[in-house]
Design an enzyme around this catalytic site. Structure first.
Site, PDB file in Angstrom:
ATOM      1  N   GLU A   1       0.812  -1.220   0.134  1.00 45.15           N
ATOM      2  CA  GLU A   1       0.203  -0.175   0.074  1.00 45.15           C
ATOM      3  C   GLU A   1       1.046   1.287   0.072  1.00 45.15           C
ATOM      4  O   GLU A   1       1.933   1.416   0.528  1.00 45.15           O
ATOM      5  CB  GLU A   1      -0.918   0.043   1.325  1.00 45.15           C
ATOM      6  CG  GLU A   1      -1.823   1.117   1.449  1.00 45.15           C
ATOM      7  CD  GLU A   1      -2.456   1.226   2.853  1.00 45.15           C
ATOM      8  OE1 GLU A   1      -3.283   1.749   3.031  1.00 45.15           O
ATOM      9  OE2 GLU A   1      -1.751   0.766   3.830  1.00 45.15           O
TER      10      GLU A   1
ATOM     11  N   LYS B   1      -9.841   0.455  -2.068  1.00 48.37           N
ATOM     12  CA  LYS B   1     -10.222  -0.061  -0.656  1.00 48.37           C
ATOM     13  C   LYS B   1     -11.515   0.358  -0.295  1.00 48.37           C
ATOM     14  O   LYS B   1     -12.034   1.425  -0.417  1.00 48.37           O
ATOM     15  CB  LYS B   1      -9.122   0.873   0.156  1.00 48.37           C
ATOM     16  CG  LYS B   1      -8.815   0.448   1.593  1.00 48.37           C
ATOM     17  CD  LYS B   1      -7.747   1.122   2.288  1.00 48.37           C
ATOM     18  CE  LYS B   1      -7.604   0.604   3.832  1.00 48.37           C
ATOM     19  NZ  LYS B   1      -6.455   1.358   4.505  1.00 48.37           N
TER      20      LYS B   1
ATOM     21  N   CYS C   1      -4.476  -3.263   4.023  1.00 43.80           N
ATOM     22  CA  CYS C   1      -4.187  -2.868   5.430  1.00 43.80           C
ATOM     23  C   CYS C   1      -5.064  -3.011   6.568  1.00 43.80           C
ATOM     24  O   CYS C   1      -5.440  -4.050   7.008  1.00 43.80           O
ATOM     25  CB  CYS C   1      -3.516  -1.353   5.533  1.00 43.80           C
ATOM     26  SG  CYS C   1      -3.146  -0.892   6.786  1.00 43.80           S
TER      27      CYS C   1
END
Length: 505
Positions: free
Chosen positions: A265, A325, A381
């Protein structure tokens, strides 16, 4: 005792491997809050235990923004342990109370995972069990099932202690005391042993439909902290440079040729779809390694919001499929109620303007070595903490999982090890290999049995390569999805409601 209970649960979490202290902490807290008395006292003791647990668990949230966010988040999370204490005090006199008390833990964890601002699942009991006997239970009921098993062991241990203590007093001894002691002892032993025995049912590390070679690149950053991306080009250059080093090792025969390369990321905080230099640099890296790269990039939208994306980048065709995301981090990637919270911290306006994406969490890419396209499930994440992230990816056909992450904003803290433990749970939960690629570490290759086969040190450029299997089979946990947690939580609500009525009447 409440403080000790919270500290025991904290010590059960990574980077320590004292997983067996989690049920002890739950037992100690249950022993405290089950005492008869006012419900608010049960809440108070639970809240104190929650502070003792979350304050040492979450200091990384305030490393670069001061203590206020850390203290506020810890106190908010501690409220849910207070709810657990209140509920246990409510149901503690019912027949079968150890089971109901364990359900109350599941209910409290579920509530914390959904409210407020989308929830904060960090610190679930399951996420401290990566090295423990309970880990294989994840293949049956996922992370909620592991948490429930740990909590049930603790509450049953309290029942055993209470029964033995009562049996030692002749005038309080009842006819069924032996049965009660035997049943409680059986639960205390059987639950963790069942997890230990289920380890044999986990898939073999190399078992699968076919295998691919995957590489995880850890390029590192010029400096840690909130300003790590002030040198965005340097971060991108680091990942391009480390990929080039791997390409030269492959060309020299010192490393196997990867089928796919995974960057972390924020490896390109320069929008490569808008910036020609970044586009060219990433394309050249993909050409040099002769494999598609999953690039973690920040994309700027037409309305000046941003999207945290993972893009499949091919050296010949450029950008392809992408995962945006979907579960974005409040107070980091965006600021809820910005006009209110900016009055509480000078760092508030440094929160981003990210917007959540859509899709099923899967990207497809053609492996460099040939064969059918690969379906890769992505949880970026923060997403890995949420059950639904990989659930959707698995239902969409993910054959392997990846967690690209950026931990540079949390310094040299325990955060990265806590997150790595979540990836281990997800590997067992879904029966898939997991590739963790982090900017500053720890990057890792995790097999479907939850074992970390390779990992990098922190804060250094590195590359991992491994041959991992692709799988199409589903675990029971994948097929059931959220149903076990919903059923347990729903039943807990019914039991708590019945106990409340009983208490009033």
């Amino acid at each position: 005792m409440a403080v000790a209970a919270g500290l025991l649960i904290y010590v059960s979490f990574p980077p320590r491997t004292c997983w067996y202290l989690a049920p002890v902490g739950v037992a100690l807290l249950t022993l405290v809050v089950r005492e008869p008395g006012r419900l608010r006292a049960g809440f108070g003791y639970g809240f104190v235990a929650g502070l003792a647990f979350f304050l040492p668990l979450l200091p990384w949230t305030g490393i670069y923004v001061g203590p206020v966010p850390w203290l506020a988040l810890s106190a908010a999370c501690a409220v849910y342990l207070g709810v657990f204490g209140l509920l246990v005090r409510l149901v503690g006199a019912l027949p079968g109370w150890p089971l109901w008390a364990a359900m109350m833990w599941t209910l409290a964890e579920w509530l914390r995972s959904v409210f407020p601002f989308g929830g904060f699942p960090w610190g679930r009991l399951a996420f401290g069990q990566g090295d423990g006997w309970y880990l294989p239970l994840a293949q049956l009921a996922g992370a909620p099932g592991v948490s429930f098993a740990v909590a049930l062991t603790g509450t049953a241990a309290v029942a055993l202690v209470v029964r033995v203590a009562e049996a030692s007093v002749p005038d309080r001894r009842k006819s069924g005391w032996r049965i009660g002691i035997g049943f409680a002892a059986t639960v205390v032993v059987a639950v963790p042993v069942a997890g230990l025995l289920l380890r044999a049912a986990l898939p073999a590390p190399d078992a699968g439909d076919r295998s691919i070679t995957v590489a995880a690149i850890q390029g590192s950053v010029p400096r840690l902290g909130l300003d790590f991306n002030a040198q965005r080009r340097a971060v991108l250059d680091n990942h391009v440079h480390r990929t080039g080093e791997l390409a030269r090792e492959v060309a020299a025969g010192r490393a196997p040729a990867p089928d796919v390369v995974i960057w972390p990321e924020n490896s390109s905080d320069i929008d490569p779809l808008r910036n020609a230099d970044a586009y060219a640099e990433i394309t050249e890296a993909a050409r040099e390694i002769h494999a598609p790269i999953l690039v973690g990039a920040v994309l700027v939208n037409s309305d000046d919001t941003t999207t945290n994306s993972v893009i499949v980048w091919d050296g010949a065709t450029g950008p392809g499929e992408r995962h945006d995301k979907k579960i974005i981090q409040p107070f980091g990637e965006y600021l809820p109620m910005r006009g209110v919270f900016r009055h509480f911290s000078e760092y508030a306006d440094r929160a981003g303007y990210f917007v959540p994406g859509h899709g099923d969490g899967v990207v497809h890419t053609q492996p460099a070595g040939g064969g059918d396209p690969i379906a890769i499930g992505v949880a970026t994440c923060y997403e890995v903490a949420f059950d639904r992230a990989f659930e959707q990816a698995l239902h969409a056909g993910a054959q392997v999982l990846t967690v690209p992450t950026n931990n540079a904003t949390f310094g040299d803290s325990d955060m990265t090890y806590q997150q790595l433990a979540m990836s281990r749970i997800r590997a067992v939960e879904h029966g898939r290999a997991v590739v963790v690629s982090a900017t500053t570490g720890v990057s890792a290759i995790i097999t479907a049995d939850g074992v970390v086969r390779q990992q990098t040190p922190k804060l250094v450029p590195a590359a991992l390569e491994a041959r991992i299997p692709l799988r199409d089979t589903s675990t029971l946990a994948t097929r059931l999805g959220s149903w076990p947690e919903w059923v347990i939580s729903g039943f807990a609500v019914l039991v708590a409601g019945a106990a409340a009525i009983r208490r009033r009447t």
